[in-house]
Design a protein around this motif. Structure first.
Motif, PDB file in Angstrom:
ATOM      1  N   UNK A   1      36.758   0.577  33.255  1.00 36.90           N
ATOM      2  CA  UNK A   1      38.161  -0.046  32.553  1.00 36.90           C
ATOM      3  C   UNK A   1      37.676  -1.182  31.617  1.00 36.90           C
ATOM      4  N   UNK A   2      36.681  -0.733  31.060  1.00 39.38           N
ATOM      5  CA  UNK A   2      36.417  -1.923  30.041  1.00 39.38           C
ATOM      6  C   UNK A   2      35.363  -1.288  28.867  1.00 39.38           C
ATOM      7  N   UNK A   3      35.760  -1.735  27.633  1.00 43.73           N
ATOM      8  CA  UNK A   3      34.695  -0.988  26.940  1.00 43.73           C
ATOM      9  C   UNK A   3      34.042  -2.394  26.020  1.00 43.73           C
ATOM     10  N   UNK A   4      34.710  -3.059  25.123  1.00 43.53           N
ATOM     11  CA  UNK A   4      33.837  -4.241  24.376  1.00 43.53           C
ATOM     12  C   UNK A   4      33.960  -5.230  25.400  1.00 43.53           C
ATOM     13  N   UNK A   5      34.991  -5.406  26.251  1.00 40.32           N
ATOM     14  CA  UNK A   5      35.038  -6.254  27.325  1.00 40.32           C
ATOM     15  C   UNK A   5      36.009  -7.552  26.975  1.00 40.32           C
ATOM     16  N   UNK A   6      36.365  -7.940  25.796  1.00 41.53           N
ATOM     17  CA  UNK A   6      36.915  -9.194  25.669  1.00 41.53           C
ATOM     18  C   UNK A   6      38.225  -9.122  26.412  1.00 41.53           C
ATOM     19  N   UNK A   7      39.090  -8.249  26.572  1.00 44.96           N
ATOM     20  CA  UNK A   7      40.312  -8.213  27.235  1.00 44.96           C
ATOM     21  C   UNK A   7      40.193  -8.409  28.660  1.00 44.96           C
ATOM     22  N   UNK A   8      39.149  -8.128  29.094  1.00 43.77           N
ATOM     23  CA  UNK A   8      38.945  -7.724  30.782  1.00 43.77           C
ATOM     24  C   UNK A   8      39.153  -8.945  31.325  1.00 43.77           C
ATOM     25  N   UNK A   9      38.652 -10.223  31.171  1.00 41.65           N
ATOM     26  CA  UNK A   9      39.030 -11.272  32.264  1.00 41.65           C
ATOM     27  C   UNK A   9      40.354 -11.410  32.359  1.00 41.65           C
ATOM     28  N   UNK A  10      41.268 -11.289  31.221  1.00 38.49           N
ATOM     29  CA  UNK A  10      42.693 -11.469  31.204  1.00 38.49           C
ATOM     30  C   UNK A  10      43.397 -10.434  32.080  1.00 38.49           C
ATOM     31  N   UNK A  11      42.679  -9.091  31.734  1.00 42.78           N
ATOM     32  CA  UNK A  11      43.468  -7.861  32.630  1.00 42.78           C
ATOM     33  C   UNK A  11      43.084  -8.267  33.982  1.00 42.78           C
ATOM     34  N   UNK A  12      41.918  -8.746  34.360  1.00 43.74           N
ATOM     35  CA  UNK A  12      41.508  -8.618  35.803  1.00 43.74           C
ATOM     36  C   UNK A  12      42.444  -9.901  36.572  1.00 43.74           C
ATOM     37  N   UNK A  13      42.419 -11.072  35.870  1.00 42.59           N
ATOM     38  CA  UNK A  13      43.345 -12.166  36.530  1.00 42.59           C
ATOM     39  C   UNK A  13      44.943 -11.664  36.565  1.00 42.59           C
ATOM     40  N   UNK A  14      45.473 -11.000  35.449  1.00 42.84           N
ATOM     41  CA  UNK A  14      46.794 -10.370  35.384  1.00 42.84           C
ATOM     42  C   UNK A  14      46.851  -9.152  36.641  1.00 42.84           C
TER      43      UNK A  14
END
Lengths: 332, 212
Positions: free
Chosen positions: B153-166
């Motif tokens: 569920x991640x590519x460049x990963x920049x949005x990932x922490x926000x997505x994980x917390x949400x």
């Protein structure tokens, strides 16, 4: 962002006193989902920000004689599931349309009512009327998301509140305290909004130092049907292109009284007496809902780039009515 | 106004001195700060008599609860929680992307609820428990993050922490969520790489397991 003082009072009275300072050059902070962006862009430049989120009297929903008192700090996720609001499905319909858990958690009812317009000219520093060198930018430039009704004066933006159409249809009132703590006003939400005629006027009747503390909802009868339908462009977090909040008093299948209010089509929530008149004494079906939608936009005066919104507003009214009586396919 | 630039990052970076570096460089900072201070003190006194403390329009100490630890930072009221996390505390899991409550990259938990840290003033976070992506798992790797890895569920990963917390907040609120529920709950997070299919698969599984 310009500098400002910060205070976090515990009572409504304290909040109002804190807001009265600096000649009212103060701002109310609740969820922050609108204000903080406005502060960053220097669109709003208060000398003091008053954080109201610790005022417990402004939280939650309570039963009062003749209705419900909904605290202005009630969040969207609370509205979505609150048992006392189960008789007002049109409010949950609105909260359900805000497609972000973050806004549902932080966003408040009072914040929605006081949300400033999303007009791109306003948000880029050209004021509520969107003027540059005396010219109206929405009239001269792009007007895709601007008003199709009530737009013959200098204001072309659309009212941002998503709850106001449903609340006005339900006959709700807003409780305002201030500018001194003993001054309390209960105002029908229909009269809370005003269309600015000049650049120094505002979008609501609130004067500096006043605070929206609660929304009062009249008791609903078992024969009242209500719904909201928002037309969203995106699947994700987005503001509606147009919406409609409706409340219908029913006698069996027949409508005895109707209130139809459109959102995001005019500088204020737009009460359509024309649509309500069409519905009186009739039952709601595809044809009557369509006729009410037609009546609601019959006097629309679209700008250069938003004629498409006329059809969208018409559809919003039609679908809200069908939803209120459980006849909208695919939507509960 | 549009023809004047917004204050730069440098304007907003603050120290305990009470005036910005830009003002200092202009040579007028001290005088400006002194005037502001005088005004603030009289206002502060007036409001203190009423019972509520007014933080002046300059840096002052605030105590925050971040990932279960008490920390004190000295910041102006105009500083956001996001900037405190990233610039003062070196917790860079929450990303600054849009900075206008649209993209979700800065999502943190405030008293257990997902919020955009870019729209929270640090002074307004006093008395609330802040949980960032770093704090989610404690010692190990958070189950939601593991689920993101499993479903790519991640590519460049920049949005990932926000997505994980949400997603962490979402699955707690919505067990057994449908794809439609996920679209509504996580619609406030944007991935420019377009990993949504993976995110939805991860959220579905996490929701089914109740986030465990």
């Amino acid at each position: 962002m310009s500098s400002f003082e910060f205070a976090s009072p515990r009572t409504e009275a304290e909040a109002v006193e804190l807001l009265a300072a600096h000649d009212g050059q103060t701002a109310v902070l609740a969820g922050g989902t609108d204000l903080v962006s406005l502060l960053k862009a220097d669109i709003v430049t208060p000398q003091r920000v008053v954080d109201i989120t610790n005022i417990s009297s402004m939280k939650g929903v309570t039963s009062v004689t003749g209705g419900l008192l909904v605290g202005a700090l009630t969040t969207l996720d609370e509205i979505l599931v609150h048992p006392l609001l189960a008789g007002h499905p049109s409010l949950a319909h609105v909260a359900d349309g805000v497609h972000a858990i973050q806004i549902q958690s932080a966003g408040t009812l009072g914040g929605d009512l006081c949300h400033l317009p999303n007009c791109w000219y306003f948000r880029n520093g050209y004021g509520l009327l969107g003027t540059l060198n005396g010219e109206s930018l929405p009239a001269e430039g792009r007007s895709d998301f601007h008003a199709i009704l009530g737009n013959q004066g200098p204001a072309k933006f659309v009212s941002a509140s998503r709850f106001a159409p449903a609340l006005i249809a339900l006959g709700a009132k807003v409780r305002i305290v201030g500018p001194t703590p003993d001054q309390v006003t209960l105002l029908p939400i229909e009269y809370f909004y005003v269309t600015p005629k000049s650049s120094d006027q505002r979008v609501t009747v609130l004067t500096p130092g006043q605070l929206v503390t609660h929304v009062w909802l009249p008791e609903v009868s078992s024969t009242l049907a209500s719904a909201t339908y928002e037309v969203l462009q995106l699947e994700g977090l987005d503001y509606p292109l147009a919406s409609a909040g409706v409340a219908l008093e029913m006698n069996g299948r027949l409508v005895t009284e109707a209130r139809v209010v459109l959102g995001h089509v005019a500088p204020t929530p737009w009460v359509s007496h024309d649509a309500a008149e069409v519905l009186k004494g009739r039952s709601i079906d595809e044809a009557t809902a369509q006729a009410a939608g037609d009546a609601a936009v019959a006097r629309a005066t679209p700008l250069a780039h938003n004629e498409y919104k006329v059809q969208i507003a018409r559809t919003a009214v039609k679908r809200a009515l069908l939803r209120a009586v459980g006849q909208l396919e695919g939507v509960s | 106004m549009p023809d004047q630039g917004h204050p730069t990052r440098e304007d907003q970076i603050r120290s305990g001195s009470g005036f910005s570096r830009r003002d200092f460089l202009k040579g007028s900072g001290a005088a400006v700060a002194a005037t502001t201070l005088a005004q603030s003190v009289s206002e502060t006194e007036a409001a203190q008599q009423a019972g509520t403390k007014v933080a002046p329009a300059k840096a002052s100490a605030v105590k925050l609860d971040i990932n279960g630890k008490a920390v004190t930072v000295t910041v102006e009221p105009r500083v956001t929680l996001l900037d405190v996390l990233r610039d003062d505390l070196s917790l860079t899991g929450a990303k600054e992307v849009c900075d206008t409550t649209n993209c979700g990259a800065c999502t943190v938990l405030l008293d257990g609820k997902a919020v955009y840290a870019c729209s929270v003033l640090a002074h307004a976070a006093v008395g609330k428990k802040v949980m960032t992506a770093e704090g989610l798992a404690g010692q190990g790797v958070d189950a939601v993050a593991q689920c993101f890895v499993k479903h790519d569920a991640t590519q460049c990963g920049y949005c990932t922490p926000g997505f994980v917390v949400a997603t962490r907040a979402f699955v707690a609120a919505k067990p057994n969520a449908t794809v439609e529920d996920i679209g509504k709950g996580l619609g406030g997070n944007i991935c420019r790489c377009g990993t949504y299919a993976g995110v939805i698969a991860a959220a579905l599984e996490c929701s089914k397991k109740g986030g465990k």
